[in-house]
Scaffold this active site. Structure first.
Site, mmCIF file in Angstrom:
data_model
loop_
_atom_site.group_PDB
_atom_site.id
_atom_site.type_symbol
_atom_site.label_atom_id
_atom_site.label_comp_id
_atom_site.label_asym_id
_atom_site.label_seq_id
_atom_site.Cartn_x
_atom_site.Cartn_y
_atom_site.Cartn_z
ATOM 1 N N LYS A 1 0.882 -1.188 0.000
ATOM 2 C CA LYS A 1 0.000 0.000 0.000
ATOM 3 C C LYS A 1 0.905 1.220 0.000
ATOM 4 C CE LYS A 1 -2.187 3.089 1.843
ATOM 5 N NZ LYS A 1 -2.011 4.484 1.390
ATOM 6 N N GLU B 1 8.273 1.630 11.561
ATOM 7 C CA GLU B 1 9.336 2.645 11.469
ATOM 8 C C GLU B 1 8.613 3.981 11.430
ATOM 9 O OE1 GLU B 1 12.378 1.929 11.734
ATOM 10 O OE2 GLU B 1 12.583 -0.155 11.119
ATOM 11 N N CYS C 1 12.399 11.054 7.832
ATOM 12 C CA CYS C 1 12.170 10.661 9.225
ATOM 13 C C CYS C 1 13.404 10.934 10.075
ATOM 14 C CB CYS C 1 11.788 9.191 9.288
ATOM 15 S SG CYS C 1 12.965 8.116 8.465
ATOM 16 N N GLU D 1 7.364 16.657 15.196
ATOM 17 C CA GLU D 1 7.993 16.491 13.884
ATOM 18 C C GLU D 1 7.348 17.452 12.884
ATOM 19 O OE1 GLU D 1 7.142 12.746 11.905
ATOM 20 O OE2 GLU D 1 9.246 12.572 11.331
#
Ligand code: NDP
Length: 492
Positions: free
Chosen positions: A177, A252, A286, A387
């Protein structure tokens, strides 16, 4: 508005056809062009793909392959990615805005990932335990069957490969996906797996909304493991569903990584590495080094260097070889980043550079945001804790090592860290005290597929990459072989 001639077909259960979900448009964030229109997968497509995947994974023609026979598929896929690396890079640049240099490197990394797991397949061993009675025991890894791979938009082909290659190597079928906004390169990768002769139902690519298609994959009873890369909140929701099914999950997730300069560092090298760590991929990474810790004695001088470097960066379309900072992935994401910088101002931040959408006429049609450095905040400000996933770094002064470590670790995340120093004993000491799955010393954002990658705390659970990743897509079974000819004494 231009539309690339990309067929409205996705590979579901071994057949290329239109999805049964909602229509979706892929946009070039450098100029707003619609580059492709597709019909997303639906939960019914997920069901069909999962059932066909289970059958394909259990077929003796796949299940009984010897390691070198299965490795041949991976080698061919890797070779085809290499051969088509320029087209894949072009497609990914158009769909994500990333620069050509980055997308070319991601395509090469994906090819290398398939080659690595092909080679690693020959190195897996089935251990025989020391004998502890009249029996021999051994543990054998078995394929899980169907595995879900859910990936974000920032580095699609590389993150797809890091999940698909070890999952196939272990003998599974995969439901991939990709992110709703960036499915094109994943679909192109699927076409190459067909060309490589991979039995088609072993890889279905199911684009669409995460809350619909991703959710259907995670919940499907035939899916026995999910490997998820994405945001921490999504990862938490996926984790709850996985726990309900007692299903293993690798996640992750996000980061707010500290990058630390010491006063003995080569300051030119540190500045260049820090700028790369936060501004490459336009900060949509990330592992972006988004909290920059600088010792008080060199603070003013070093911040000047960083600001001068950030202002020199060339912002422009990923297709221009001179560009270093491309547009953000979507206009909506660019607006989110802009809103977070506005909030930083409300928190009292000084904007050292950037802090706005560029006004150059050639950039106004794209989702650009200028490389931005902030200071004047303490580490507990929301800007230093959340973030941003854009080209925004915060510079923070520190006095001594203990105070530095306390601040660096004062975050829910634990993904990465950078250390810049000439003193390798100090680097060792600090690296061991930092909560992070990866620590770079006098370098940043360098990767090897042979090295495991994982996050601590809210940056994820489990490990990707490394030779052992194949085993993480297997279930372990222990076999006891009785050696005694006499019946077991109990029932005698
Ligand atoms: P999201 O968490 O929004 O999405 C990641 C993937 O999950 C997408 O394919 C998304 O689909 C899908 N998804 C969304 N909701 C669900 C759901 N309920 N069930 C199942 N799947 C779902 O992250 P972003 O795409 O915004 O990516 C950015 C994030 O990824 C950042 O936080 C970044 O730090 C993290 N990341 C972590 C990495 C690591 O290795 N630690 C590497 C790269 C990124 P859709 O596109 O429709 O939303």
């Amino acid at each position: 508005m231009r539309t690339l001639p990309i067929p409205d077909e996705i590979p579901v259960a071994g057949r290329w056809r239109r999805g049964r979900g909602t229509p979706l448009e892929c946009i070039d964030p450098a100029n707003g062009d619609v580059i492709a229109k597709l019909t997303a997968a639906s939960p019914a497509d997920v069901d069909e793909a999962a059932r066909a995947g289970a059958t394909a994974a259990a077929a003796p023609s796949w299940r009984d392959l010897l390691p070198h026979e299965r490795a041949r598929f991976l080698v061919r896929i890797g070779d085809l990615i290499d051969r088509h690396a320029d087209e894949l890079a072009e497609l990914q640049t158009r769909n994500t805005g990333k620069t050509r240099a980055e997308t070319r490197a991601l395509a090469s990394s994906a090819a290398g990932t398939f080659q690595f797991y092909a080679a690693a397949l020959e190195t897996t061993e089935t251990p025989l335990s020391p004998q502890r009675g009249p029996y021999l025991t051994m543990s054998v890894p078995e394929p899980i069957g169907v595995v879900g791979a859910i990936t974000p938009w920032n580095s699609p082909i590389a993150s797809d490969a890091q999940k698909i290659a070890p999952a196939l190597a272990a003998g599974n079928a995969v439901l991939l996906k990709p992110a709703e906004a960036t499915p094109l390169v994943s679909l192109a990768l699927a076409r190459l797996t067909v060309e490589a002769g991979l039995p088609p139902a072993l890889l279905s690519v199911l684009p669409g909304k995460g809350s619909v298609v991703g959710d259907a994959i995670v919940r499907h009873p035939a899916v026995g493991k999910v490997s998820f890369t994405g945001g921490t909140n999504t990862g938490r929701a996926v984790g709850h569903l996985a726990a309900d099914k007692f299903m293993p999950l690798t996640s992750e997730l996000g980061g707010k990584s500290p990058t630390i300069v010491f006063d003995d560092a080569d300051l030119d090298q540190a500045a260049a590495g820090i700028l790369f760590g936060i501004f490459s991929s336009s900060g949509q990474s990330c592992i972006a080094g988004s909290r920059i810790f600088v010792p008080e004695p060199v603070y003013g001088e070093f911040v000047e260097r960083l600001v001068a470097g950030a202002q020199r960066l060339r912002v422009g379309p990923g297709t221009d070889p001179a560009s270093q900072v491309g547009p953000l992935v979507t206009f909506a994401h660019r607006d989110r980043v802009a809103a977070m910088v506005d909030r930083a101002r409300e928190e009292g931040a000084n904007v050292l550079c950037g802090g706005r959408i560029p006004d150059a006429p050639e950039l106004t049609g794209g989702a650009y945001y200028l490389p931005t450095l902030l200071d004047g905040l303490s580490n507990d400000a929301r800007t230093c804790q959340e973030e941003i996933f854009g080209p925004v770094g915060v510079v923070l002064p520190y006095r001594d090592e203990d105070e530095l470590i306390a601040q660096a670790n004062d975050t829910i995340y634990g993904l990465a860290c950078g250390i810049w120093t000439r003193d390798y004993r100090r680097a060792w000491r600090v690296a061991r005290r930092i909560d992070a799955g990866t620590v770079w010393i006098n370098t940043y954002k360098q990767f090897s597929i042979a090295t495991p990658f994982s996050g601590m705390k809210a940056s994820g659970v489990g490990t990707d990459k490394g030779r052992d990743a194949i085993l993480r897509y297997t279930r372990q079974k222990s076999l006891y072989w009785g050696l005694d000819e006499a019946p077991l004494p109990w029932a005698r």
